[in-house]
Design a protein around this motif. Structure first.
Motif, PDB file in Angstrom:
ATOM      1  N   LEU A 154      40.056  52.581  41.062  1.00  0.00           N
ATOM      2  CA  LEU A 154      40.768  52.202  39.846  1.00  0.00           C
ATOM      3  C   LEU A 154      40.912  50.688  39.759  1.00  0.00           C
ATOM      4  CD1 LEU A 154      42.325  53.116  37.339  1.00  0.00           C
ATOM      5  CD2 LEU A 154      44.398  53.202  38.742  1.00  0.00           C
ATOM      6  N   LYS A 155      41.164  50.057  40.883  1.00  0.00           N
ATOM      7  CA  LYS A 155      41.306  48.613  40.878  1.00  0.00           C
ATOM      8  C   LYS A 155      39.995  47.938  40.453  1.00  0.00           C
ATOM      9  CE  LYS A 155      43.193  44.849  43.637  1.00  0.00           C
ATOM     10  NZ  LYS A 155      43.839  44.472  44.909  1.00  0.00           N
ATOM     11  N   GLY A 156      38.841  48.467  40.955  1.00  0.00           N
ATOM     12  CA  GLY A 156      37.550  47.901  40.576  1.00  0.00           C
ATOM     13  C   GLY A 156      37.260  48.102  39.098  1.00  0.00           C
ATOM     14  N   ILE A 157      37.585  49.292  38.590  1.00  0.00           N
ATOM     15  CA  ILE A 157      37.333  49.570  37.162  1.00  0.00           C
ATOM     16  C   ILE A 157      38.155  48.639  36.292  1.00  0.00           C
ATOM     17  CG2 ILE A 157      37.653  51.303  35.356  1.00  0.00           C
ATOM     18  CD1 ILE A 157      37.018  53.433  37.497  1.00  0.00           C
ATOM     19  N   ARG A 158      39.443  48.449  36.634  1.00  0.00           N
ATOM     20  CA  ARG A 158      40.296  47.616  35.793  1.00  0.00           C
ATOM     21  C   ARG A 158      39.904  46.144  35.885  1.00  0.00           C
ATOM     22  NH1 ARG A 158      46.304  50.423  36.462  1.00  0.00           N
ATOM     23  NH2 ARG A 158      45.846  52.210  35.077  1.00  0.00           N
ATOM     24  N   THR A 159      39.381  45.762  37.032  1.00  0.00           N
ATOM     25  CA  THR A 159      38.860  44.392  37.132  1.00  0.00           C
ATOM     26  C   THR A 159      37.663  44.209  36.186  1.00  0.00           C
ATOM     27  OG1 THR A 159      39.556  44.238  39.440  1.00  0.00           O
ATOM     28  CG2 THR A 159      37.894  42.674  38.695  1.00  0.00           C
ATOM     29  N   GLY A 160      36.746  45.217  36.154  1.00  0.00           N
ATOM     30  CA  GLY A 160      35.614  45.170  35.239  1.00  0.00           C
ATOM     31  C   GLY A 160      36.053  45.174  33.785  1.00  0.00           C
ATOM     32  N   LEU A 161      37.103  45.952  33.470  1.00  0.00           N
ATOM     33  CA  LEU A 161      37.617  45.987  32.102  1.00  0.00           C
ATOM     34  C   LEU A 161      38.117  44.614  31.665  1.00  0.00           C
ATOM     35  CD1 LEU A 161      39.577  49.381  32.063  1.00  0.00           C
ATOM     36  CD2 LEU A 161      37.692  48.746  30.543  1.00  0.00           C
ATOM     37  N   LYS A 162      38.851  43.946  32.553  1.00  0.00           N
ATOM     38  CA  LYS A 162      39.377  42.632  32.199  1.00  0.00           C
ATOM     39  C   LYS A 162      38.250  41.637  31.948  1.00  0.00           C
ATOM     40  CE  LYS A 162      43.669  43.272  34.783  1.00  0.00           C
ATOM     41  NZ  LYS A 162      44.463  42.834  35.965  1.00  0.00           N
ATOM     42  N   LYS A 163      37.230  41.713  32.793  1.00  0.00           N
ATOM     43  CA  LYS A 163      36.105  40.780  32.614  1.00  0.00           C
ATOM     44  C   LYS A 163      35.363  41.066  31.320  1.00  0.00           C
ATOM     45  CE  LYS A 163      35.312  39.908  37.551  1.00  0.00           C
ATOM     46  NZ  LYS A 163      34.351  40.043  38.678  1.00  0.00           N
ATOM     47  N   SER A 164      35.128  42.348  31.018  1.00  0.00           N
ATOM     48  CA  SER A 164      34.417  42.709  29.796  1.00  0.00           C
ATOM     49  C   SER A 164      35.201  42.296  28.560  1.00  0.00           C
ATOM     50  CB  SER A 164      34.148  44.214  29.754  1.00  0.00           C
ATOM     51  OG  SER A 164      33.300  44.596  30.817  1.00  0.00           O
ATOM     52  N   GLU A 165      36.496  42.577  28.573  1.00  0.00           N
ATOM     53  CA  GLU A 165      37.326  42.194  27.421  1.00  0.00           C
ATOM     54  C   GLU A 165      37.318  40.682  27.240  1.00  0.00           C
ATOM     55  OE1 GLU A 165      41.086  43.859  28.352  1.00  0.00           O
ATOM     56  OE2 GLU A 165      40.642  45.832  27.482  1.00  0.00           O
ATOM     57  N   ALA A 166      37.362  39.957  28.346  1.00  0.00           N
ATOM     58  CA  ALA A 166      37.360  38.498  28.255  1.00  0.00           C
ATOM     59  C   ALA A 166      36.056  37.987  27.673  1.00  0.00           C
ATOM     60  CB  ALA A 166      37.612  37.894  29.632  1.00  0.00           C
ATOM     61  N   ALA A 167      34.943  38.592  28.087  1.00  0.00           N
ATOM     62  CA  ALA A 167      33.638  38.149  27.578  1.00  0.00           C
ATOM     63  C   ALA A 167      33.511  38.439  26.089  1.00  0.00           C
ATOM     64  CB  ALA A 167      32.524  38.853  28.357  1.00  0.00           C
ATOM     65  N   ILE A 168      33.954  39.635  25.657  1.00  0.00           N
ATOM     66  CA  ILE A 168      33.868  40.000  24.236  1.00  0.00           C
ATOM     67  C   ILE A 168      34.732  39.073  23.395  1.00  0.00           C
ATOM     68  CG2 ILE A 168      34.406  41.806  22.566  1.00  0.00           C
ATOM     69  CD1 ILE A 168      33.694  43.850  24.768  1.00  0.00           C
TER      70      ILE A 168
END
Length: 787
Positions: A154-168
């Motif tokens: 879950l920690k890895g997924i949420r880290t990826g979510l934050k990065k994706s949202e930041a890029a978008i």
């Protein structure tokens, strides 16, 4: 016990007040279920629980009971294999956390050896589940959100979510702030259908490509997901799905871990609810200034200074209410609005509260009974629907009560027999009271009928009572008078209001002589009661004063003997030390003499037996000091103090001249320009400097000279002794030539500090004084400057 009595006596209102003090719905459920018990064991246990709660409230500020929810529905879902939500798990987590805190709280109480009646037994039934508690704490926050650290995935997924949202957002922000910003209706980035979009004007819809997700109400703005972020939004959506799946897996894992402990969790919830309820009872008891009553199994009721808990505590009149020991029936007479009905309700309500385990607004050592039923006929229960008059309504209720009487029943009748012909009503009231008496039930009744005044005198086990009325102010005092029937005040009141005397005399002539005699007898009884009450208060005052003086005297005597023994022991030890020192020095001299003799320095001059005799005398001097200190006594006896003689003041290390003797223990001494009152024991005669020495005297002096310190420590001293020391110390400090000194009096209540300040204000040699700086004692010390 019948439910109707709770409403009549306002016990339901008491329960509503209790709900203000509970911290959780679990405690509220306990209050809803609260009903008076009818067995000694149950009442005793409940009262002891409340007493424990009061004690913990006093010494620890209460138990650590947080706000909790009813988790019974969650447990039922677990039992059928359901997966709980994050909010549901957080509520269970609060139960587990509260259990941990409460268990730790009671363990600490046991270590501190705090004695309790019931709550230790109740708390030991709590089941501590540290592993489950830790699992929920690490995975779920207090609001039910799953934490990032619930699992590595879950920690890895949420880290990826934050990065994706930041890029978008970065890419869309470039569009919003770039050259294409003029194509937008507003320079913002928003969301539609869980995807990031920008608001584009209708005419530029093809400028960005991508997908249209929504449009404004006017149709002039389209919310478009640009083609440049479609792939990134797809990736973000995929991560969100993975997050949801991982969260579901975590919730299922925690739910499965909790399921085996469903019984323990429900048990903990009920115990915590009971503790919350107990604490609410304790807080309410403190609010009404209540106390734990003594439970009398023989139904001897004695409420000392009883107050109705729903009346204003600042204005309510306290009354002693007694029933059951010497009499089973009380007949209260007196004027309307005098407090008769309140007395009935106070007796009944306090019994209900006591049997429900609540503390009562009464003085310590009050006694309550145990009644299986309490019935009351109070107020106007006229029923228009049933076409019943007031009298018929009361009589219907009384018939129902009489059918259920037992020796363990308490009955409260308000205005018994009212609402019909006075003669018939009085006869019915007497007959009803007689019937109640045959059943062995306990009864308190109010009435206006004069016939019942005589009934209270003539019937065994029955006593009259009344509520006092002040004719001077034309108002009731609300004070209950046991043993004195109420009398009619109509004539006195009418006279004070201005009614003609001739009319009042005519009215008096119309009542029969018997009624007139009864009123006169009651008036005489009231006068005698007031006289006895005044004499009692006066005697009680003198008794209390004598007891206080006796206690002070006993304490003073004990302090005197203790201080005397301490001083004697200190003096004895000091004298022995001085003698031992002198003996050591003498032995050294003798040894030196013997050595000189052996070496031939004094041939034939010093004999051996002379050395032995000298040593024996010194040893005997030491023994006398150890036993009765006879040498000091003889030396003291030789001193003859007289005016004009020179003395040494031991405590000050100063010489002075005796002026006059105050008493056996004090002299006035002149020291330079100062005259001081000193203790005789502090003075030692000295030879005048011009007096020839006719006698060789051997003395033993201390190795250190008397010294006056620049500080005087008064901590631990009694008030009068401390002020005396201050007065003496100031004179000594002035003689020593000090420009300033410090008096340490401590903070305490401030009484000693104020006494020192008052003394300093009146001293002629004090220039000024002030509290010491913070680093030198602050308000615990005073610095004094001399002139």
């Amino acid at each position: 016990m019948n439910k109707k009595i709770n409403q009549i006596l306002a016990f339901d209102t008491i329960k509503q007040h209790l709900t203000e003090y509970v911290a959780s719905p679990l405690g509220q459920e306990e209050i809803v279920k609260l009903e008076p018990a009818t067995t000694f064991e149950e009442i005793q246990n409940w009262q002891e629980e409340t007493e424990d709660g009061v004690k913990l409230l006093r010494i620890r500020g209460g138990m650590p009971i947080p706000k909790m929810d009813n988790i019974q529905p969650h447990i039922k879902r677990l039992e059928i294999g359901a997966v709980l939500s994050g909010v549901e798990l957080a509520q269970i987590g609060r139960i587990l956390s509260a259990t941990t805190d409460v268990v730790r709280f009671f363990n600490q109480l046991k270590e501190d050896e705090i004695e309790l009646f019931q709550l230790y037994t109740l708390s030991t039934a709590l089941v501590h589940l540290p592993e489950v508690d830790c699992l929920i704490r690490q995975s779920i926050d207090e609001d039910g959100h799953i934490l990032d650290d619930a699992s590595p995935a879950l920690k890895g997924i949420r880290t990826g979510l934050k990065k994706s949202e930041a890029a978008i957002r970065e890419k869309l922000d470039n569009i919003v702030r770039g050259k294409q910003a003029k194509l937008l209706s507003d320079a913002i980035v928003t969301m539609r259908n869980d995807r990031y979009v920008i608001p584009v004007k209708q005419e530029y819809r093809t400028s960005f490509g991508g997908i249209v997700h929504d449009q404004s109400a006017s149709g002039q703005t389209l919310f478009i997901e640009p083609q440049s972020v479609v792939d990134q939004n797809n990736r973000l959506r995929q991560l969100q799905i993975e997050e949801r799946q991982e969260m579901d897996r975590i919730l299922a894992e925690i739910s499965n871990a909790i399921a085996p402990f469903s019984v323990e969790l429900l048990q903990n919830m009920r115990i915590l609810g009971r503790l919350d309820f107990t604490q609410a009872k304790a807080k309410y008891g403190r609010e009404i200034k209540g106390s734990k009553p003594i439970i009398n199994t023989e139904n001897h009721v004695y409420f000392k200074s009883a107050r109705h808990p729903l009346l204003d505590p600042d204005t309510v009149v306290a009354n002693d209410i007694m029933l059951g020991k010497e009499y089973q029936a009380i007949v209260i007479t007196g004027p309307n609005t005098g407090g008769k009905t309140i007395t009935l309700k106070t007796l009944g309500l306090l019994q209900l509260m006591g049997q429900a385990g609540l503390q009562l607004p009464v003085d310590e050592e009050s006694e309550m009974g145990i009644f299986t039923e309490i019935f009351a006929d109070i107020g106007d229960e006229q029923s228009i629907e049933q076409s019943l008059s007031t009298f018929s309504s009361h009589m219907t209720n009384i018939v129902h009560i009489l059918d259920k009487l037992t020796p363990e029943t308490l009955v409260l009748f308000d205005e018994l027999g009212a609402g019909t012909d006075p003669q018939e009503g009085a006869a019915l009231a007497i007959a009803i009271l007689d019937y109640v008496g045959t059943t062995g039930a306990y009864v308190m009744a109010t009435t206006h009928y004069p016939e019942l005044k005589a009934y209270g005198y003539n019937r065994k086990g029955t006593i009259n009572a009344s509520v006092e009325f002040d004719v001077e102010t034309l108002s009731p005092t609300y004070k209950l008078l046991i043993g004195v029937p109420g009398r009619s005040n109509a004539f006195d009141i009418s006279k004070r209001l201005g009614l003609e005397t001739v009319i009042i005399d005519a009215a008096k002539g119309m009542i029969d002589a018997e009624s007139q005699n009864v009123n006169e007898m009651i008036e005489d009884l009231e006068n005698r009661r007031k006289m006895v009450e005044t004499e009692y208060l006066e005697v009680r005052y003198h008794v209390d004063e004598a007891e206080s003086l006796q206690k002070d005297l006993e304490k003073s005597v004990a302090d005197f003997y203790q201080e005397r023994e301490q001083l004697l022991e200190a003096a004895r030890q000091k004298a022995n030390l001085m003698v031992e020192k002198a003996q050591d020095e003498s032995e050294k001299i003798i040894k030196d003499l013997r050595n000189m003799q052996l070496t031939g320095q004094h041939s034939g001059g010093i004999k051996e037996h002379q050395l032995i005799d000298a040593k024996t005398q010194l040893s005997q001097l030491h023994q006398e000091e150890l036993t009765h200190n006879k040498v000091l006594k003889k030396a003291k006896a030789k001193q003859q103090l007289a005016p004009g003689k020179d003395v040494m003041v031991a405590s000050l290390g100063q010489r002075g001249t005796l002026i006059e003797q105050y008493d056996d223990n004090h002299w006035q001494v002149q020291m330079g320009i100062l005259k001081m009152k000193l203790k005789t024991s502090d003075l030692t005669l000295t030879q005048a400097q011009d007096e020839p020495v006719t006698k060789r005297v051997t003395t033993v002096r201390s190795s250190t000279q008397s010294h006056v310190s620049t500080e005087l420590d008064l901590r631990g001293e009694r008030y009068e002794s401390a002020l005396a020391k201050v007065d003496q110390y100031l004179d000594a400090a002035i003689l020593a030539g000090y420009p300033q000194v410090t008096i340490i009096h401590g903070k305490g209540t401030g009484a000693l500090r104020q006494g020192v300040n008052d003394l300093l204000k009146g001293h002629r040699s004090v220039k000024s004084f002030s509290l010491a700086p913070a680093n030198q004692g602050g308000s615990g010390a005073t610095i004094v400057l001399f002139k």
